[in-house]
Design an enzyme around this catalytic site. Sequence first.
Site, PDB file in Angstrom:
ATOM      1  N   GLN A 219      77.983 -38.918 -58.942  1.00 50.79           N
ATOM      2  CA  GLN A 219      78.216 -37.952 -57.878  1.00 50.79           C
ATOM      3  C   GLN A 219      79.714 -37.786 -57.601  1.00 50.79           C
ATOM      4  O   GLN A 219      80.098 -36.947 -56.804  1.00 50.79           O
ATOM      5  CB  GLN A 219      77.509 -38.416 -56.591  1.00 50.79           C
ATOM      6  CG  GLN A 219      75.994 -38.485 -56.732  1.00 50.79           C
ATOM      7  CD  GLN A 219      75.288 -39.010 -55.485  1.00 50.79           C
ATOM      8  OE1 GLN A 219      74.385 -39.806 -55.594  1.00 50.79           O
ATOM      9  NE2 GLN A 219      75.687 -38.564 -54.301  1.00 50.79           N
ATOM     10  N   ARG A 366      70.958 -40.032 -48.696  1.00 53.26           N
ATOM     11  CA  ARG A 366      70.947 -38.699 -48.125  1.00 53.26           C
ATOM     12  C   ARG A 366      71.432 -38.702 -46.673  1.00 53.26           C
ATOM     13  O   ARG A 366      70.790 -38.147 -45.789  1.00 53.26           O
ATOM     14  CB  ARG A 366      69.552 -38.091 -48.199  1.00 53.26           C
ATOM     15  CG  ARG A 366      69.605 -36.577 -48.114  1.00 53.26           C
ATOM     16  CD  ARG A 366      68.289 -35.951 -48.448  1.00 53.26           C
ATOM     17  NE  ARG A 366      68.452 -34.507 -48.479  1.00 53.26           N
ATOM     18  CZ  ARG A 366      67.788 -33.707 -49.290  1.00 53.26           C
ATOM     19  NH1 ARG A 366      66.930 -34.186 -50.135  1.00 53.26           N
ATOM     20  NH2 ARG A 366      67.988 -32.414 -49.244  1.00 53.26           N
ATOM     21  N   CYS A 367      72.545 -39.380 -46.453  1.00 52.47           N
ATOM     22  CA  CYS A 367      73.141 -39.312 -45.122  1.00 52.47           C
ATOM     23  C   CYS A 367      74.614 -39.625 -45.240  1.00 52.47           C
ATOM     24  O   CYS A 367      75.055 -40.226 -46.193  1.00 52.47           O
ATOM     25  CB  CYS A 367      72.471 -40.277 -44.154  1.00 52.47           C
ATOM     26  SG  CYS A 367      73.024 -41.980 -44.247  1.00 52.47           S
ATOM     27  N   GLU A 735      71.927 -33.345 -45.402  1.00 54.18           N
ATOM     28  CA  GLU A 735      71.468 -34.639 -44.911  1.00 54.18           C
ATOM     29  C   GLU A 735      70.852 -34.594 -43.523  1.00 54.18           C
ATOM     30  O   GLU A 735      70.144 -35.523 -43.131  1.00 54.18           O
ATOM     31  CB  GLU A 735      72.631 -35.616 -44.975  1.00 54.18           C
ATOM     32  CG  GLU A 735      73.010 -35.826 -46.445  1.00 54.18           C
ATOM     33  CD  GLU A 735      74.378 -36.410 -46.660  1.00 54.18           C
ATOM     34  OE1 GLU A 735      75.175 -36.383 -45.725  1.00 54.18           O
ATOM     35  OE2 GLU A 735      74.638 -36.877 -47.769  1.00 54.18           O
TER      36      GLU A 735
END
Lengths: 787, 222
Positions: A219, A366-367, A735
């Site tokens: 990523q 996902r945050c 998110e």
Amino acid sequence: MSADVKAGHAIGVAMKRKEDPRFVQGKGHYVDDFSFPGMLFMALVRSPYPHATIKSIDISAAMKVPGVKAVITGKDLEAAGLGWLPTFHGLDKQMVLAIGKVLFQYQEVAAVFAESREAAADGAEQVQVDYDPLPVVADPFASKTDTVLLRPDREQKTNHIYHWEVGDRDRTDQTLAKSAKRVKQRIWFQRCHPAPLEPCGCVAFFDTMGRLQFYVTSQAPHVYRTALSLVTGIPEDRIHVISPDIGGGFGNKVPVYPGYVCAVVGALKLGHPVKWIETRTENLTSTGFARDYHMDVELGATADGKLTAVKVATTADHGAFDCAADPTKYPAGMFGICTGSYDVPVAHAEVDAYFTNKAPGGIAYRCSFRVTEASYAIERTMDVLADELGIDAVELRRKNFVKKEQFPYASALGFTYDSGDYEKTLQKALDTIGYQALLKEQQEKRARGELMGIGFSTFTEVVGAGPSKHFDILGIKMFDSAEIRIHPTGAGIVRAGTKSQGQGHETTWAQIVAEELGLDPQQIMVEEGDTDTAPYGLGTYASRSTPVAGAAIAMAARRIREKARKIAAHLLEVGEADVEWVDYRFQVKGVPAKTVTMKEVAFAAYTNMAQNEPGLEATFYYDPPNMTFPNGTYVAVVDVDRETGEVKVRRFLAVDDCGTIINPMIVEGQVHGGLTEGFAIAFMQEIQYDADGNNLNTNFTDYLVPTAQEAPHWETAQTVTPSPHHPIGAKGVGESPNVGSPAAFVNAVVDALSPLGVRHLEMPVTREKVWRAIREAEAGKGKAART
Amino acid sequence: MTDDQPAPRAEARITLRLNGEPTRVTFAAYKTLLEVLREDLGLPGTKHGCELGECGACAVLIDGQPVLSCLVLGVECDGRAVTTVEGLTRDGRLDALQEAFADLGGAQCGYCTPGILLTARALLDRVGTPTREQIREALSGNLCRCTGYQQIFEAVEAAIQGAPESGNVVNRRIRIVSDGKRGGDRLRADGASASAAEARRDPDRAEARAPGALKNVEARHE
């Protein structure tokens, strides 16, 4: 240009995704799809023990397996100075291959290189490791006692990793002591795993020029390049990192994993390309987990429910190494957002992190860094406070919201919330879901003994790291960048240091450029994930792509527009000051008939530029002045089966305020996906270890991902308060649904069980936990459990 | 045979109908169909997600039935018809499902997409006009981590009605108007009237299209 597309007008359009023609034909290029002549395959030998001394490693049988070319161990790497990897926030280091001992089950012990996947796997089976088991610490509270020292390699002879705190402890304690109402709740946000569908992997080789070509599921490709250079000593210009299509990341593909370093070492040692692709079990057991925060949350309030103080003390389980991907100065990330959407006069938050014999990680699933934990802490405890006060949880929230006119709002824990209209978002949710009707229905059902719950979460998150004065990873400041080149025909290319893993950057980045320059988004190519071509960027995670790189793209486009204005002035035969940008084209001020399009200017930039510098391109490095603060109101409506404990999510509404929306279809998809992950966390997912340190969730049969059968139906809506400091007002959305939804789900279930005296349930809220809570309550234990 | 001296690996040779073409392939006999497709037949569209039959990323059709290619041995496919995602496109035309997935956001990272497309194709071929519940059930063996499935369901339902007139339709947005009930579902291109209707239903959603951009949205959908 397609006939039905006008130039410009690109933001806010549900444009079809430019990546989908290849994805729907199975033509995406993921790491495992790359093969090179002479390529070898790598398999890792992993420890069956959570904690053990390695007495010896015998590779002789493995070397006899046909096709096996080499086996490397921790000792080999240590001799080469490659024994340890720095972790991203620089507070710890991680063994590449075990040195002296293993610290978690499935830890990497040896790497086997062979001519085929099968030979590598066979070779790994034949590596004989003699272990001497050590006592296991599988619990951070046991770790605190330092009875067993896990990491003698460190200077500090303790299992404590760090203490972090923010806020005013004394004033918070004093205020809590004086508060008319006070609630305290222990909340565990369980250990989860992002489990992207594509496991992690890489292909490494040295090309004819001796340059490392490194294909990897990353990523953050530029950070990988720098990290690999720092670890291996290979000069950074001789490393080319390519992140091709990525099959989901959710934070799991941020850290640099031991397997990557081993593959590079293998490629260097053997002179062949080396491919390493994880199995599902390897992914779930050894790569970055998320959460695992034990939080003591305390709220103080006046008798009529005005918050007076918030206090959170957290014990964090980081596993064997502190591989949390948090910014250097923020080992607990943005946990200070734990005062949520509320105007809290004084607060204090602290986190103490400990080593255990579990897999390392602590990444953000996902945050934004630790925002989900913080959001869950406050949103869950607000319901506990509402219960204590005997007032409606919605009214308690409304009473304490930061008001629209208070923005920018300086929170007690140091953030400056940029924008929001919480009241409007809440009201929209109440109207859309029909709250009054639901309350009436609930009342009737309760009278009949049926269990129906309505749960709210009115969260605020903090994303878009970040201002470089605060945030860095490995010392590299958290800016992002974009380079745009406009070709003579008005087509162009954007390159960015971000890396889409399904978020649709190829589409949204093109839309931003098209909007800013009045060009056709179909003819703006987007390229990411190639460190040779893209300007340096920190990557895609923590909802930072649109807030940071999206801003860099808009600003680079505006630089191009300024240069284009000079050429436009030449074409329009007026002075530059007489040219204005109106309705996606240049126009002579006050003369609407005299215009020139960006496409015409682009051609002139290469053919008729007069005294201006030829060409039409720009690069912009964007250092955000502040974070962005997406927020929302989520409502879950559940029915609980009193006999079986089964929870049915009957309705779920998400009203999000993510600022300006670039592509509504993509935003909707992001929200659906995040809600489904939040649903999984609330009801299904936990990486469990037994007391002996055995990982009990090593595949998708034991670590549950919602299927098409379980996933609830999602209702979505938006409010829009653009970020005042972002060039196009966007805040990021990937998110929010995962940050905001777990509390709504759990609050709904607890609300359903509240007539029985239940005040809290730990996630994942499984059918068994609900069933037990009901049985205990009915057996009269409910009241006792309330304290 | 000892640990020191593993047996020589047998090769297998089969003939199958692969995406409509008679195909002969030779491979190590222990390989799964997934491995044969990806490594021996050069078709990387079929994905590896778990190698345990849990995720559905490797789903293909054998004689029209969806199967997990990681659980099928290559040698079992002699004489069978195997369809992979590469076989969904016929004569350069996308399958209605492929068009609908692109129209409606059915794909995000794209990794589960091949398996889901094939499973959905088998459903449509078998049932014709499945209900939402039938779609849920049929796709329940294919995990997707990105979409939450909702846009996938909508795409499959859109494909029931046939693809939008093909070609490079840009920015066409098809929505299921009445949610859930089959038969009563109407499909419509989310053109001018749809956008206006949406704006009426949800002013903030319209507002979300950003000042200055909204007025042009309608013009873009033809």
